[in-house]
Scaffold this active site. Sequence first.
Site, short mmCIF file in Angstrom:
data_model
loop_
_atom_site.label_atom_id
_atom_site.label_comp_id
_atom_site.label_asym_id
_atom_site.label_seq_id
_atom_site.Cartn_x
_atom_site.Cartn_y
_atom_site.Cartn_z
CG ASP A 166 1.78 -3.77 6.66
OD1 ASP A 166 2.34 -3.69 7.96
OD2 ASP A 166 0.79 -4.62 6.47
CB SER A 167 4.40 -1.46 9.76
OG SER A 167 3.48 -2.33 9.92
N PRO B 255 -5.33 -4.33 4.42
CG PRO B 255 -5.56 -6.08 5.86
CD PRO B 255 -4.65 -5.68 4.78
CB ILE B 256 -7.97 0.11 6.49
CG1 ILE B 256 -6.33 -0.14 6.56
CG2 ILE B 256 -8.48 1.01 7.33
CD1 ILE B 256 -5.78 1.72 6.31
CE1 TYR C 219 -7.49 -9.32 12.49
CE2 TYR C 219 -9.34 -7.96 12.11
CZ TYR C 219 -8.01 -8.00 12.21
OH TYR C 219 -7.26 -6.89 12.23
CB THR D 159 -4.58 -10.39 10.34
OG1 THR D 159 -4.83 -9.80 8.94
CG2 THR D 159 -3.79 -9.58 11.44
NE ARG E 154 -4.53 0.29 13.96
CZ ARG E 154 -5.53 1.54 13.97
NH1 ARG E 154 -4.90 2.64 13.68
NH2 ARG E 154 -6.69 1.16 14.10
CE LYS F 121 -1.80 -6.76 7.41
NZ LYS F 121 -2.23 -6.27 8.70
CB ILE G 77 4.79 2.11 2.85
CG1 ILE G 77 5.69 0.86 3.13
CG2 ILE G 77 4.81 2.90 1.61
CD1 ILE G 77 7.13 0.92 2.41
CG HIS H 116 -2.23 -4.39 13.03
ND1 HIS H 116 -2.93 -5.72 12.86
CD2 HIS H 116 -3.37 -3.49 13.01
CE1 HIS H 116 -4.45 -5.62 12.62
NE2 HIS H 116 -4.50 -4.33 12.99
CB SER I 101 -10.85 -5.11 6.57
OG SER I 101 -11.25 -5.27 7.99
C1 FNR Z 1 -5.48 -1.59 10.29
N1 FNR Z 1 -4.93 -2.57 10.10
C2 FNR Z 1 -5.78 -3.81 9.71
N2 FNR Z 1 -5.07 -5.15 9.49
C3 FNR Z 1 -5.79 -6.05 9.43
O1 FNR Z 1 -5.18 -7.20 9.10
N3 FNR Z 1 -7.33 -6.06 9.50
C4 FNR Z 1 -7.78 -4.80 9.71
O2 FNR Z 1 -9.26 -4.84 9.63
C5 FNR Z 1 -7.06 -3.64 10.04
N4 FNR Z 1 -7.51 -2.58 10.38
C6 FNR Z 1 -6.78 -1.49 10.31
C7 FNR Z 1 -7.51 -0.24 10.51
C8 FNR Z 1 -6.95 0.86 10.85
C9 FNR Z 1 -7.50 2.36 10.87
C10 FNR Z 1 -5.40 0.95 10.61
C11 FNR Z 1 -4.61 2.05 10.47
C12 FNR Z 1 -4.79 -0.29 10.25
C13 FNR Z 1 -3.19 -2.90 9.72
C14 FNR Z 1 -2.98 -2.51 8.44
O3 FNR Z 1 -3.66 -3.75 7.71
C15 FNR Z 1 -1.53 -2.47 8.07
O4 FNR Z 1 -0.79 -3.51 8.60
C16 FNR Z 1 -1.23 -1.03 8.56
O5 FNR Z 1 -2.06 0.02 8.48
C17 FNR Z 1 0.24 -0.75 7.86
O6 FNR Z 1 0.76 0.30 8.81
P1 FNR Z 1 0.87 1.95 8.29
O7 FNR Z 1 1.27 1.89 6.75
O8 FNR Z 1 -0.69 2.29 8.33
O9 FNR Z 1 1.56 2.61 9.20
#
Ligand code: FNR
Length: 417
Positions: free
Chosen positions: A341-342, A90-91, A147, A173, A314, A287, A344, A311, A119
């Site tokens: 994840d994180s 989810p992004i 969330y 998450t 982040r 997550k 890849i 995450h 997301s």
């Molecule tokens: C995220 N991630 C994230 N996770 C989640 O549970 N809900 C969300 O809304 C978001 N939003 C989000 C925005 C952006 C810009 C990023 C880069 C990441 C975390 C995401 O689901 C995932 O855990 C990470 O992106 C994995 O790491 P890599 O592969 O981006 O390094």
Amino acid sequence: QAIYSAGMSGSRPTVPTDYAALEAAAEKAMSEEAYAYIAGGAGRESTMSANRRAFERWRIVPRMLRNVEERDTSIELFGRRLDTPFVLCPIGVLEMAHDEADIAVARAAAARGTPMLFSNQASRSMEECAAAMQRVRNDAPRWFQLYWSKSDALVESLVSRAEACGCEAIVVTLDTTLLGWRSRDLDLAHLPFLLGQGIAQYTSDPVFRASLSEVPDDGPRPKINTRTLRNVIAAARHYPGSSLRALTSGQALAAVRQFIATYSRPNITWADLAWLRERTTRPIVLKGILDGDDARLAVEHGVDGLIVSNHGGRQVDGARASLDALPEIVAAAPDLPVILDSGIRGGADVFKALALGASAVGIGRPYAYGLALDGEAGVGEVLDNLAADFELTMALAGCSDIATIRAGATRLVRDEH
Ligand code: FNR
């Protein structure tokens, strides 16, 4: 194979196959704010770099003469056969990357039968995404990421909407009860703007919309004063693809305020999972698990799957790399699907995660960069490249399917250098 032949033909791809080149090209295609938001990590970004170092420390020991002519990269996950061992993480706030945002991702995911995790902070509602997927492929797999809001009624509403639009799992998450210290975003002072671009799941929600009439004019305004909020909302609504455009500026202001006041419940505990369990028949996936003890607690609380994740670096700057946490989590929850994840970034990373016990991997930033570069086609290319890279790595390492990798048929060794 098609990608390989295209490479042989001498035509340059729109979306670079190399991750560093992909990120650099995407940076050029995006605003400074969008790039900062997507690329950034928490604090000094030490966890972000630890994620990469963790992959680099493992080396694959390829095995020879094993007949890898027939190859199968498919897996089974929650009763579904998937062609590749990927899910799309989810992004949130994908509007920053491309006007079509989540819809473009939904189409690319559906065309490949890759599960998309909607997301909670999406720029497009889950119903719109589900419909877009459905048009590409009947029953294309999708999950919903939650969330956990302060409002029980809103959580119930989001979960029942997710079920109604065909989400096959509910991903909670856990690592974002508060937003991490994101220096790049703080220094550009665009966090309120980001909030405005990522609240489509809320503005499309009947319970949330009904609650807006209860927000008094001088209602909750944690740290952000009304004038600032009005300005950023005006800017957000000006954005070509903004989902806030469907609202009046008064509604948008109330929505952002109400969102800030209710989006998270930092007091949730393990005991609350029973409440969610009673409200959905779908698998519940947690997550953000990084500790074997938490994985054991998850098993005790009847959870159906785990996503080992920090995450993307982040949230807790200084947190361990998610790949380093993977073996103890797989050992603590041997009967659950465990997704990693994180970090890849290429086929070898996928191979290493599977060899260390992951059932599948989550793709994050790479597809957001593909989206920024070329919308749906860009996301598709990133996924196809990763699939091809992984298949080659698997075969050249001496494995013809994923069960063989997970059984340890090809060793990983620690890099001593
Ligand atoms: C995220 N991630 C994230 N996770 C989640 O549970 N809900 C969300 O809304 C978001 N939003 C989000 C925005 C952006 C810009 C990023 C880069 C990441 C975390 C995401 O689901 C995932 O855990 C990470 O992106 C994995 O790491 P890599 O592969 O981006 O390094």
